[in-house]
Design a protein around this motif. Sequence first.
Motif, PDB file in Angstrom:
ATOM      1  N   VAL A 136       1.049  -1.163  -0.118  1.00 48.15           N
ATOM      2  CA  VAL A 136      -0.107   0.109  -0.208  1.00 48.15           C
ATOM      3  C   VAL A 136       0.940   1.389  -0.651  1.00 48.15           C
ATOM      4  O   VAL A 136       2.491   1.085   1.209  1.00 48.15           O
ATOM      5  N   VAL A 137       0.376   2.333  -0.956  1.00 50.29           N
ATOM      6  CA  VAL A 137       1.292   3.643  -0.949  1.00 50.29           C
ATOM      7  C   VAL A 137       0.168   5.080  -0.011  1.00 50.29           C
ATOM      8  O   VAL A 137      -0.451   5.227  -0.112  1.00 50.29           O
ATOM      9  N   ARG A 138       1.739   4.767   0.598  1.00 46.30           N
ATOM     10  CA  ARG A 138       0.690   5.780   2.196  1.00 46.30           C
ATOM     11  C   ARG A 138       1.325   7.222   1.635  1.00 46.30           C
ATOM     12  O   ARG A 138       2.456   7.071   1.764  1.00 46.30           O
ATOM     13  N   LYS A 139       0.572   8.428   2.526  1.00 43.20           N
ATOM     14  CA  LYS A 139       1.170   9.658   2.526  1.00 43.20           C
ATOM     15  C   LYS A 139       2.318   9.649   3.767  1.00 43.20           C
ATOM     16  O   LYS A 139       1.492   9.448   4.520  1.00 43.20           O
ATOM     17  N   ARG A 140       2.370  10.430   3.507  1.00 43.50           N
ATOM     18  CA  ARG A 140       4.062  10.433   4.898  1.00 43.50           C
ATOM     19  C   ARG A 140       2.753  11.858   5.707  1.00 43.50           C
ATOM     20  O   ARG A 140       1.724  12.267   5.547  1.00 43.50           O
ATOM     21  N   SER A 141       3.147  12.698   6.950  1.00 47.17           N
ATOM     22  CA  SER A 141       2.853  13.632   7.724  1.00 47.17           C
ATOM     23  C   SER A 141       2.188  14.650   6.051  1.00 47.17           C
ATOM     24  O   SER A 141       2.811  15.497   5.807  1.00 47.17           O
ATOM     25  N   GLU A 142       0.697  15.331   7.036  1.00 45.23           N
ATOM     26  CA  GLU A 142       0.454  16.185   5.775  1.00 45.23           C
ATOM     27  C   GLU A 142       0.698  17.706   6.000  1.00 45.23           C
ATOM     28  O   GLU A 142       0.354  18.615   5.648  1.00 45.23           O
TER      29      GLU A 142
END
Length: 284
Positions: free
Chosen positions: A91-97
């Motif tokens: 799964v590709v997840r984003k880091r801190s917004e």
Amino acid sequence: YEEGDSMVYFDSLANGVITIFIISSTWLIVVMAAERYIAVCHPLRARKLISLRRTRTSIVLVFVTCALTTIPIFLEKRIEPCLADGRRVLVVRKRSEQSVTLRRILWSLFFDFIPCAALVYFNLCLIVQIRRAKRLREQMTPQRSSLLRWTAGSATSSSKAKRTDRTLNTQASVATAAELDTLKGQGGGSGGTNQRSVRGRRPSDSALNSVTATLVAVVILFLVLVSPSELLKFSISYIGASACQEQMVWYVTNFMQVLNFSLNFVLYCAVNKTFRHTLHGLVC
């Protein structure tokens, strides 16, 4: 993504790679506009500041700098292994917004607003200088015409004196022809050709209008197609848009940016004869 699916790496890295080319194209246009500004508005300094070697160096620096500043984008996403329906997936997840928001603010400043302001300044200065040169040529044209008429009148008044001594005239003509032949042999008899080439190099009004229209078009295209992109991407996260709407904004703004750079290329090909000949020589 299934394990071993190479698209997972495209998903995590494609945004950074695309961004490198977009911001490189933007700053290459700024570098080109800056060199045109120096060459036209500061011609004496241009001899020292502009050279083929420095132009190549500036192009390399643009690509290297853009690649280094894009590193945070490559770090915004991470690939995590997960279990789904009893099988292992990626799964590709984003880091801190927060880091993404800070990066987008800096991005809008250095790769949108500063290039836009530089393009507007350089091109406005070029347009003013071109129009000033056009007015100067128009003012000089009557003086040049009167000078030609005065020269013709002087030649007519002296024609009677020349007829009184045809022998000396003939000898002078023979000597002058001999001197011209000698100069031609030494490469110095191309004065008439140089004068004709200088006159031929003087830009006509239509050429000046074409250059002015090209510069205005470059600025307008950048303001309309490139400048809104970062503003839309930055504001979309604060209006509570859905994921589908956010993706649509990304698609539209990316298309607008690519359209801007493509139209610039077509514009140069359509207006600039030297550009077309150089492109033809490069391809063929």
